[in-house]
Design a protein around this motif. Structure first.
Motif, PDB file in Angstrom:
ATOM      1  N   UNK A  13       0.855  -1.183   0.000  1.00  0.00           N
ATOM      2  CA  UNK A  13       0.000   0.000   0.000  1.00  0.00           C
ATOM      3  C   UNK A  13       0.888   1.229   0.000  1.00  0.00           C
ATOM      4  N   UNK A  14       0.695   2.084  -0.964  1.00  0.00           N
ATOM      5  CA  UNK A  14       1.427   3.341  -1.027  1.00  0.00           C
ATOM      6  C   UNK A  14       0.458   4.425  -0.564  1.00  0.00           C
ATOM      7  N   UNK A  15       0.633   4.872   0.654  1.00  0.00           N
ATOM      8  CA  UNK A  15      -0.253   5.864   1.244  1.00  0.00           C
ATOM      9  C   UNK A  15       0.431   7.218   1.287  1.00  0.00           C
ATOM     10  N   UNK A  16      -0.379   8.268   1.154  1.00  0.00           N
ATOM     11  CA  UNK A  16       0.174   9.610   1.170  1.00  0.00           C
ATOM     12  C   UNK A  16      -0.751  10.536   1.934  1.00  0.00           C
ATOM     13  N   UNK A  17      -0.150  11.396   2.759  1.00  0.00           N
ATOM     14  CA  UNK A  17      -0.883  12.422   3.495  1.00  0.00           C
ATOM     15  C   UNK A  17      -0.051  13.692   3.402  1.00  0.00           C
ATOM     16  N   UNK A  18      -0.497  14.617   2.549  1.00  0.00           N
ATOM     17  CA  UNK A  18       0.308  15.806   2.291  1.00  0.00           C
ATOM     18  C   UNK A  18       1.618  15.401   1.644  1.00  0.00           C
ATOM     19  N   UNK A  19       2.741  15.797   2.255  1.00  0.00           N
ATOM     20  CA  UNK A  19       4.061  15.433   1.727  1.00  0.00           C
ATOM     21  C   UNK A  19       4.582  14.131   2.314  1.00  0.00           C
ATOM     22  N   UNK A  20       3.884  13.592   3.284  1.00  0.00           N
ATOM     23  CA  UNK A  20       4.309  12.350   3.937  1.00  0.00           C
ATOM     24  C   UNK A  20       3.837  11.145   3.125  1.00  0.00           C
ATOM     25  N   UNK A  21       4.748  10.204   2.902  1.00  0.00           N
ATOM     26  CA  UNK A  21       4.404   8.975   2.185  1.00  0.00           C
ATOM     27  C   UNK A  21       4.779   7.785   3.047  1.00  0.00           C
ATOM     28  N   UNK A  22       3.928   6.763   3.020  1.00  0.00           N
ATOM     29  CA  UNK A  22       4.160   5.563   3.817  1.00  0.00           C
ATOM     30  C   UNK A  22       3.852   4.346   2.955  1.00  0.00           C
ATOM     31  N   UNK A  23       4.809   3.439   2.833  1.00  0.00           N
ATOM     32  CA  UNK A  23       4.605   2.199   2.087  1.00  0.00           C
ATOM     33  C   UNK A  23       4.448   1.063   3.088  1.00  0.00           C
ATOM     34  N   UNK A  24       3.335   0.339   2.978  1.00  0.00           N
ATOM     35  CA  UNK A  24       3.013  -0.714   3.925  1.00  0.00           C
ATOM     36  C   UNK A  24       2.839  -2.034   3.180  1.00  0.00           C
ATOM     37  N   UNK A  25       3.649  -3.028   3.530  1.00  0.00           N
ATOM     38  CA  UNK A  25       3.481  -4.366   2.953  1.00  0.00           C
ATOM     39  C   UNK A  25       2.233  -4.992   3.568  1.00  0.00           C
ATOM     40  N   UNK A  26       1.393  -5.581   2.726  1.00  0.00           N
ATOM     41  CA  UNK A  26       0.147  -6.159   3.224  1.00  0.00           C
ATOM     42  C   UNK A  26      -0.009  -7.603   2.763  1.00  0.00           C
ATOM     43  N   UNK A  27      -0.722  -8.355   3.557  1.00  0.00           N
ATOM     44  CA  UNK A  27      -1.177  -9.690   3.178  1.00  0.00           C
ATOM     45  C   UNK A  27      -2.630  -9.771   3.604  1.00  0.00           C
ATOM     46  N   UNK A  28      -3.371 -10.619   2.966  1.00  0.00           N
ATOM     47  CA  UNK A  28      -4.782 -10.714   3.299  1.00  0.00           C
ATOM     48  C   UNK A  28      -5.277 -12.139   3.218  1.00  0.00           C
ATOM     49  N   UNK A  29      -6.418 -12.359   3.842  1.00  0.00           N
ATOM     50  CA  UNK A  29      -7.035 -13.676   3.807  1.00  0.00           C
ATOM     51  C   UNK A  29      -7.718 -13.918   2.465  1.00  0.00           C
ATOM     52  N   UNK A  30      -8.033 -12.834   1.758  1.00  0.00           N
ATOM     53  CA  UNK A  30      -8.718 -12.945   0.477  1.00  0.00           C
ATOM     54  C   UNK A  30      -8.001 -12.077  -0.541  1.00  0.00           C
ATOM     55  N   UNK A  31      -7.779 -12.621  -1.700  1.00  0.00           N
ATOM     56  CA  UNK A  31      -7.110 -11.899  -2.782  1.00  0.00           C
ATOM     57  C   UNK A  31      -7.938 -12.121  -4.040  1.00  0.00           C
ATOM     58  N   UNK A  32      -8.358 -11.035  -4.674  1.00  0.00           N
ATOM     59  CA  UNK A  32      -9.160 -11.149  -5.877  1.00  0.00           C
ATOM     60  C   UNK A  32      -8.905  -9.953  -6.777  1.00  0.00           C
ATOM     61  N   UNK A  33      -9.029 -10.164  -8.083  1.00  0.00           N
ATOM     62  CA  UNK A  33      -8.926  -9.049  -9.004  1.00  0.00           C
ATOM     63  C   UNK A  33     -10.309  -8.515  -9.363  1.00  0.00           C
ATOM     64  N   UNK A  34     -11.325  -8.973  -8.674  1.00  0.00           N
ATOM     65  CA  UNK A  34     -12.703  -8.515  -8.881  1.00  0.00           C
ATOM     66  C   UNK A  34     -13.147  -7.715  -7.659  1.00  0.00           C
ATOM     67  N   UNK A  35     -13.310  -6.413  -7.851  1.00  0.00           N
ATOM     68  CA  UNK A  35     -13.645  -5.510  -6.752  1.00  0.00           C
ATOM     69  C   UNK A  35     -14.900  -5.883  -6.000  1.00  0.00           C
ATOM     70  N   UNK A  36     -15.920  -6.370  -6.691  1.00  0.00           N
ATOM     71  CA  UNK A  36     -17.175  -6.691  -6.015  1.00  0.00           C
ATOM     72  C   UNK A  36     -17.038  -7.881  -5.059  1.00  0.00           C
ATOM     73  N   UNK A  37     -16.114  -8.789  -5.344  1.00  0.00           N
ATOM     74  CA  UNK A  37     -15.849  -9.907  -4.428  1.00  0.00           C
ATOM     75  C   UNK A  37     -15.250  -9.365  -3.127  1.00  0.00           C
ATOM     76  N   UNK A  38     -14.302  -8.446  -3.260  1.00  0.00           N
ATOM     77  CA  UNK A  38     -13.661  -7.835  -2.094  1.00  0.00           C
ATOM     78  C   UNK A  38     -14.685  -7.037  -1.288  1.00  0.00           C
ATOM     79  N   UNK A  39     -15.538  -6.281  -1.966  1.00  0.00           N
ATOM     80  CA  UNK A  39     -16.556  -5.485  -1.277  1.00  0.00           C
ATOM     81  C   UNK A  39     -17.525  -6.394  -0.519  1.00  0.00           C
TER      82      UNK A  39
END
Length: 123
Positions: A13-39
């Motif tokens: 995850x590449x997150x940004x707040x103003x000039x601050x940037x934070x990269x966070x490695x993530x893992x999940x129980x569910x991985x899909x390329x279909x947004x409606x499945x994730x929702x």
């Protein structure tokens, strides 16, 4: 766009707040390329959903999903319309492009795609 700030790697995850940037490695129980499945998984209470706002907009407004980390931004996504370049486009291509542009405008999709915090209804 900020150089190097993109959504290429789905496990960072590449997150940004103003000039601050934070990269966070993530893992999940569910991985899909279909947004409606994730929702659907998010609606079922299975975890935090990371999706573009236009996919979540209706659920946020209806109160089915609650935004977190609202002050942080994800990299913007670009929507493109690709078609063969010709000097004289067939009328059907021109009509279709005009239709899509008008559809986005009349459905207020730009707001759904760019609003940081959509108004939620109270229950």
């Amino acid at each position: 766009m900020v150089p190097g700030w993109n959504a290429v790697d789905p496990y960072v995850l590449h997150l940004r707040k103003g000039k601050q940037q934070c990269d966070v490695a993530i893992t999940g129980a569910l991985d899909s390329n279909e947004g409606q499945v994730i929702v659907a998984a998010g609606r079922a209470g299975l975890g935090i959903v990371i999706q573009p706002l236009y996919i979540l907009y209706g659920d946020i407004v209806a109160g089915r999903l609650i935004p977190v980390l609202e002050e942080w931004q994800l990299p913007p996504l670009t929507v493109n319309l690709a078609y063969q370049s010709r000097r004289y486009q067939p009328a059907k291509i021109c009509v279709f492009i005009d239709f899509l542009v008008e559809r986005v405008r009349t459905m207020n999709l730009e707001e759904q795609w760019t609003t940081v915090s959509p108004r939620r209804t109270r229950k």
